[in-house]
Design a protein around this motif. Structure first.
Motif, PDB file in Angstrom:
ATOM      1  N   THR A 294       0.818  -1.209   0.000  1.00 53.91           N
ATOM      2  CA  THR A 294       0.000   0.000   0.000  1.00 53.91           C
ATOM      3  C   THR A 294       0.856   1.265   0.000  1.00 53.91           C
ATOM      4  OG1 THR A 294      -1.745  -1.155   1.207  1.00 53.91           O
ATOM      5  CG2 THR A 294      -1.832   1.252   1.199  1.00 53.91           C
ATOM      6  N   TYR A 295       1.929   1.283   0.791  1.00 50.34           N
ATOM      7  CA  TYR A 295       2.627   2.541   1.037  1.00 50.34           C
ATOM      8  C   TYR A 295       3.943   2.702   0.290  1.00 50.34           C
ATOM      9  CZ  TYR A 295      -0.864   3.425   4.567  1.00 50.34           C
ATOM     10  OH  TYR A 295      -2.057   3.656   5.188  1.00 50.34           O
ATOM     11  N   VAL A 296       4.577   1.612  -0.165  1.00 55.25           N
ATOM     12  CA  VAL A 296       5.809   1.777  -0.949  1.00 55.25           C
ATOM     13  C   VAL A 296       5.545   2.494  -2.271  1.00 55.25           C
ATOM     14  CG1 VAL A 296       7.523   0.495  -2.296  1.00 55.25           C
ATOM     15  CG2 VAL A 296       7.180  -0.032   0.116  1.00 55.25           C
ATOM     16  N   PRO A 297       4.543   2.080  -3.079  1.00 58.59           N
ATOM     17  CA  PRO A 297       4.272   2.837  -4.309  1.00 58.59           C
ATOM     18  C   PRO A 297       3.877   4.284  -4.035  1.00 58.59           C
ATOM     19  CG  PRO A 297       3.210   0.685  -4.380  1.00 58.59           C
ATOM     20  CD  PRO A 297       3.683   0.879  -2.981  1.00 58.59           C
ATOM     21  N   LEU A 298       3.140   4.503  -2.945  1.00 58.31           N
ATOM     22  CA  LEU A 298       2.736   5.854  -2.580  1.00 58.31           C
ATOM     23  C   LEU A 298       3.957   6.721  -2.269  1.00 58.31           C
ATOM     24  CD1 LEU A 298       0.231   7.635  -1.964  1.00 58.31           C
ATOM     25  CD2 LEU A 298       0.379   6.831   0.401  1.00 58.31           C
ATOM     26  N   TYR A 299       4.915   6.162  -1.553  1.00 63.09           N
ATOM     27  CA  TYR A 299       6.135   6.897  -1.221  1.00 63.09           C
ATOM     28  C   TYR A 299       6.963   7.162  -2.479  1.00 63.09           C
ATOM     29  CZ  TYR A 299      10.146   8.330   1.620  1.00 63.09           C
ATOM     30  OH  TYR A 299      11.162   9.046   2.209  1.00 63.09           O
ATOM     31  N   ALA A 300       7.072   6.137  -3.337  1.00 56.91           N
ATOM     32  CA  ALA A 300       7.877   6.294  -4.551  1.00 56.91           C
ATOM     33  C   ALA A 300       7.333   7.411  -5.434  1.00 56.91           C
ATOM     34  CB  ALA A 300       7.924   4.978  -5.322  1.00 56.91           C
ATOM     35  N   GLN A 301       6.006   7.466  -5.584  1.00 55.00           N
ATOM     36  CA  GLN A 301       5.412   8.474  -6.463  1.00 55.00           C
ATOM     37  C   GLN A 301       5.312   9.840  -5.784  1.00 55.00           C
ATOM     38  OE1 GLN A 301       1.951   6.942  -8.984  1.00 55.00           O
ATOM     39  NE2 GLN A 301       2.190   5.248  -7.550  1.00 55.00           N
ATOM     40  N   GLY A 302       4.847   9.862  -4.529  1.00 57.34           N
ATOM     41  CA  GLY A 302       4.581  11.138  -3.867  1.00 57.34           C
ATOM     42  C   GLY A 302       5.801  11.816  -3.293  1.00 57.34           C
ATOM     43  N   LEU A 304       9.440  10.424  -3.846  1.00 56.84           N
ATOM     44  CA  LEU A 304      10.584  10.300  -4.748  1.00 56.84           C
ATOM     45  C   LEU A 304      10.254  10.765  -6.161  1.00 56.84           C
ATOM     46  CD1 LEU A 304      12.032   6.837  -3.617  1.00 56.84           C
ATOM     47  CD2 LEU A 304      12.501   9.123  -2.721  1.00 56.84           C
ATOM     48  N   HIS A 305       8.959  11.025  -6.426  1.00 58.02           N
ATOM     49  CA  HIS A 305       8.494  11.581  -7.701  1.00 58.02           C
ATOM     50  C   HIS A 305       8.826  10.678  -8.904  1.00 58.02           C
ATOM     51  CE1 HIS A 305       7.616  15.138  -5.401  1.00 58.02           C
ATOM     52  NE2 HIS A 305       8.886  15.248  -5.047  1.00 58.02           N
ATOM     53  N   THR A 306       8.578   9.391  -8.735  1.00 56.58           N
ATOM     54  CA  THR A 306       8.730   8.454  -9.846  1.00 56.58           C
ATOM     55  C   THR A 306       7.388   8.277 -10.541  1.00 56.58           C
ATOM     56  OG1 THR A 306       8.159   6.450  -8.612  1.00 56.58           O
ATOM     57  CG2 THR A 306      10.438   7.217  -8.471  1.00 56.58           C
ATOM     58  N   ALA A 308       4.246   5.813 -11.989  1.00 57.16           N
ATOM     59  CA  ALA A 308       3.546   4.677 -11.399  1.00 57.16           C
ATOM     60  C   ALA A 308       4.219   3.362 -11.779  1.00 57.16           C
ATOM     61  CB  ALA A 308       2.085   4.672 -11.859  1.00 57.16           C
ATOM     62  N   LEU A 309       4.735   3.298 -13.014  1.00 57.91           N
ATOM     63  CA  LEU A 309       5.381   2.068 -13.470  1.00 57.91           C
ATOM     64  C   LEU A 309       6.649   1.791 -12.675  1.00 57.91           C
ATOM     65  CD1 LEU A 309       5.340  -0.251 -15.520  1.00 57.91           C
ATOM     66  CD2 LEU A 309       6.677   1.199 -17.059  1.00 57.91           C
ATOM     67  N   VAL A 310       7.462   2.812 -12.475  1.00 60.45           N
ATOM     68  CA  VAL A 310       8.695   2.648 -11.700  1.00 60.45           C
ATOM     69  C   VAL A 310       8.366   2.283 -10.255  1.00 60.45           C
ATOM     70  CG1 VAL A 310      10.733   3.836 -10.800  1.00 60.45           C
ATOM     71  CG2 VAL A 310      10.037   4.157 -13.189  1.00 60.45           C
ATOM     72  N   ALA A 311       7.335   2.914  -9.691  1.00 58.68           N
ATOM     73  CA  ALA A 311       6.923   2.588  -8.327  1.00 58.68           C
ATOM     74  C   ALA A 311       6.502   1.128  -8.220  1.00 58.68           C
ATOM     75  CB  ALA A 311       5.775   3.497  -7.896  1.00 58.68           C
ATOM     76  N   GLY A 312       5.797   0.639  -9.243  1.00 60.18           N
ATOM     77  CA  GLY A 312       5.373  -0.755  -9.247  1.00 60.18           C
ATOM     78  C   GLY A 312       6.541  -1.715  -9.285  1.00 60.18           C
ATOM     79  N   PHE A 313       7.566  -1.367 -10.060  1.00 58.21           N
ATOM     80  CA  PHE A 313       8.728  -2.243 -10.142  1.00 58.21           C
ATOM     81  C   PHE A 313       9.571  -2.183  -8.866  1.00 58.21           C
ATOM     82  CE2 PHE A 313       8.123  -2.085 -14.865  1.00 58.21           C
ATOM     83  CZ  PHE A 313       7.907  -3.456 -15.012  1.00 58.21           C
ATOM     84  N   ALA A 314       9.537  -1.058  -8.159  1.00 59.46           N
ATOM     85  CA  ALA A 314      10.221  -0.999  -6.858  1.00 59.46           C
ATOM     86  C   ALA A 314       9.589  -1.988  -5.888  1.00 59.46           C
ATOM     87  CB  ALA A 314      10.147   0.425  -6.300  1.00 59.46           C
ATOM     88  N   SER A 364      17.594   7.414  -3.817  1.00 61.41           N
ATOM     89  CA  SER A 364      17.265   6.844  -5.124  1.00 61.41           C
ATOM     90  C   SER A 364      16.153   5.815  -4.963  1.00 61.41           C
ATOM     91  CB  SER A 364      18.505   6.185  -5.722  1.00 61.41           C
ATOM     92  OG  SER A 364      18.153   5.306  -6.772  1.00 61.41           O
ATOM     93  N   VAL A 365      15.361   5.607  -6.018  1.00 62.76           N
ATOM     94  CA  VAL A 365      14.329   4.584  -5.973  1.00 62.76           C
ATOM     95  C   VAL A 365      14.953   3.199  -5.844  1.00 62.76           C
ATOM     96  CG1 VAL A 365      14.183   4.216  -8.475  1.00 62.76           C
ATOM     97  CG2 VAL A 365      12.158   3.834  -7.048  1.00 62.76           C
ATOM     98  N   LEU A 366      16.224   3.060  -6.259  1.00 64.74           N
ATOM     99  CA  LEU A 366      16.917   1.782  -6.097  1.00 64.74           C
ATOM    100  C   LEU A 366      17.132   1.461  -4.616  1.00 64.74           C
ATOM    101  CD1 LEU A 366      19.603   1.983  -8.938  1.00 64.74           C
ATOM    102  CD2 LEU A 366      17.457   0.679  -8.923  1.00 64.74           C
ATOM    103  N   HIS A 367      17.327   2.499  -3.812  1.00 63.40           N
ATOM    104  CA  HIS A 367      17.445   2.331  -2.359  1.00 63.40           C
ATOM    105  C   HIS A 367      16.159   1.724  -1.806  1.00 63.40           C
ATOM    106  CE1 HIS A 367      18.702   4.436   1.681  1.00 63.40           C
ATOM    107  NE2 HIS A 367      18.351   3.177   1.849  1.00 63.40           N
ATOM    108  N   LEU A 368      15.025   2.270  -2.248  1.00 66.23           N
ATOM    109  CA  LEU A 368      13.727   1.768  -1.816  1.00 66.23           C
ATOM    110  C   LEU A 368      13.509   0.337  -2.306  1.00 66.23           C
ATOM    111  CD1 LEU A 368      10.979   2.424  -0.462  1.00 66.23           C
ATOM    112  CD2 LEU A 368      10.202   3.281  -2.682  1.00 66.23           C
ATOM    113  N   ALA A 369      13.871   0.078  -3.558  1.00 68.06           N
ATOM    114  CA  ALA A 369      13.693  -1.261  -4.120  1.00 68.06           C
ATOM    115  C   ALA A 369      14.566  -2.280  -3.402  1.00 68.06           C
ATOM    116  CB  ALA A 369      14.018  -1.247  -5.613  1.00 68.06           C
TER     117      ALA A 369
END
Length: 487
Positions: A294-302, A304-306, A308-314, A364-369
């Motif tokens: 629920t919250y990882v994609p939300l954090y990535a987009q809101g 880290l400003h990625t 939706a596709l990048v957030a999904g892959f994270a 970086s989004v890689l950090h989150l992933a």
């Protein structure tokens, strides 16, 4: 243990070709796994076509409710009537629900048809695991668990991709129609290759009262947890009425189960150390899963400003770590034992949750992933062995019940996680911008970051509790004498 398992398989007359049956089981699980990710990316297209923006969360809630409350009932029916007929019922319901969803004309109709899909998924997941427990020994399941987990890993990539392609280039309706060939192939292979001869000399008495009380009480409990603080305030009359009624019905369910000749959820399930540890672990896994998904994609987009596709892959990094660990976990619990393997997983989950806490707006989004990948590794080591240990502690007649109870616990954990994490995040936002704040996905990164970080702290706390839960798992569970046979 292996010898007794062979006796189990002989006692039900299994004459199956295990390779084709495993493939059919993997196809069936694939239906549920892909569905769990494909719809999220298609929601904007669905809303544009059917409308009902305020209603679309029910596409997920009604599915979860139907799946969760039907799991233990299917598990018991699989013990009474056999795995094959119940699995075919589940696949049939899922395919029928998919066809209806594909032709839905309004959002309420689509929500109703998602309920049918959920009832099918409620049979597929526990019975798939039960079939694997029937036809493979504990040592063999060490390898097979990795195959099943890989289905979820592939689905984490395939689902969002299919959802985006169908929504952008064909029609969102094809995210449901694609289930038809998969479901038909799985049903055909099960019908042709999976043979069992369940003992029919005993006259079984279906526990209808227990099934109804569990279904209604469980539905109200999950409904109250999922919608509390969303559809209505936690202290509102509606919320109180829903939760109180749920508790009353579940207490009545326990009283009925104490007297039932063949209870749908025998109370001995609550009195065994191995099962209590396995179910507590499953509940906490459910809490952790819902917190991340629920919250990882939300954090990535809101934050880290990625995209939706990048957030999904994270987030998919977690689902890729899970099957990798699950395939290795089998070798570990055969050598080191179940508790040791699960403790290793719980510690890795805690480390992953700690890494999540180091993610900042400058990361970086890689950090989150990477954090998600580490958590996924831990969940693979902690989750898969718990199901195998629970199944190995009972005979064929009760394997469906314990598998269903384990998956029901995970569903309850997901509902509890939704309620708890939602309350924490919303309270943090309210402290920053006031009580009349917009939805989380519409907040600025400065407000959203501390709110989601509070959820990560909650996930770290759940990971620490997971360590305690798995510590109670016997390292080498022994099959208990079948006291359940008299239940």
């Amino acid at each position: 243990m292996v010898t007794s398992e062979r006796v189990d398989r002989a006692s039900v007359g299994l004459r199956s070709e295990r390779g084709p049956v495993l493939l059919a089981v993997m196809l069936s699980v694939g239906l549920v796994a892909i569905d769990s990710t494909v719809l999220a990316t298609a929601v904007p297209a669905v809303v544009r076509d059917l409308g009902g923006f305020t209603q679309f969360p029910w596409l997920f809630s009604i599915y979860l409710l139907a799946q969760a409350v039907s799991v233990p009932i299917y598990g018991k029916l699989a013990d009474l009537r056999g795995r094959k007929p119940m699995m075919l019922v589940g696949v049939g319901l899922f395919v029928a629900g998919s066809i209806l969803c594909g032709v839905a004309w309004t959002m309420p109709a689509l929500i109703a048809f998602r309920l049918v899909q959920g009832l099918g998924a409620g049979a597929i997941q526990p019975i798939a695991m039960t079939i694997v427990g029937d036809i493979y020994t504990v040592a063999e399941r060490a390898r097979v668990q990795g195959y099943l987990a890989s289905v979820w890993g592939l689905s984490a990539v395939i689902g969002p991709t299919l959802g985006g392609v169908f929504s952008d280039y064909i029609s969102w309706r094809w995210i449901f129609f694609v289930n038809i060939p998969l479901g038909l192939a799985a049903a055909w292979m099960l019908a042709r290759r999976f043979h069992e001869n369940v003992e029919r000399t005993v006259s079984h008495r279906i526990d209808y009262a227990g099934a109804v009380l569990l279904a209604v009480g469980g539905s109200l409990l999950l409904l109250g947890l999922l919608e509390g603080g969303v559809m209505w305030a936690w202290d509102s009359p509606v919320s109180v009425a829903v939760l109180v009624t749920a508790v009353v019905l579940l207490v009545a369910f326990i009283l009925v189960e104490r007297r039932a000749a063949e209870p749908v959820m025998p109370l001995w399930v609550l009195g065994r150390r191995v099962l209590n540890s396995a179910n507590a672990s499953a509940l906490l896994v459910g809490v952790l899963l819902i917190g991340l998904t629920t919250y990882v994609p939300l954090y990535a987009q809101g934050v880290l400003h990625t995209s939706a596709l990048v957030a999904g892959f994270a987030l998919a990094a977690m689902t890729l770590g899970w099957p990798l660990a699950a395939s290795l976990a089998g070798r570990l619990y055969l050598r080191l034992g179940f508790r040791t393997t699960m403790l290793l997983g719980a510690v890795i989950v805690t480390i992953g949750a700690g890494i999540l806490l180091t993610v900042t707006a400058a990361s970086s989004v890689l950090h989150l992933a990477f954090a998600c990948f580490v958590v996924g590794l831990g969940l693979g080591f902690a989750s898969s062995p718990s199901v195998v240990a629970a199944q190995a502690s009972v005979d064929w007649r009760s394997r469906g019940v314990v598998t269903g109870a384990n998956m029901f616990a995970r569903s309850v954990g997901s509902a509890v996680g939704v309620a708890a994490f939602g309350a924490v995040a919303n309270s943090m936002v309210a402290a920053s911008v006031g009580s009349g704040h917009p939805q989380l996905e519409h907040l600025s990164g400065e407000v959203l970051a501390p709110a989601v970080h509070s959820v990560y702290y909650g996930a770290a706390g759940a990971a620490l509790v997971l360590i305690v839960a798995v510590a109670f798992m016997p390292n080498h569970p022994q099959r208990d004498q079948p006291a359940e046979a008299s239940s």
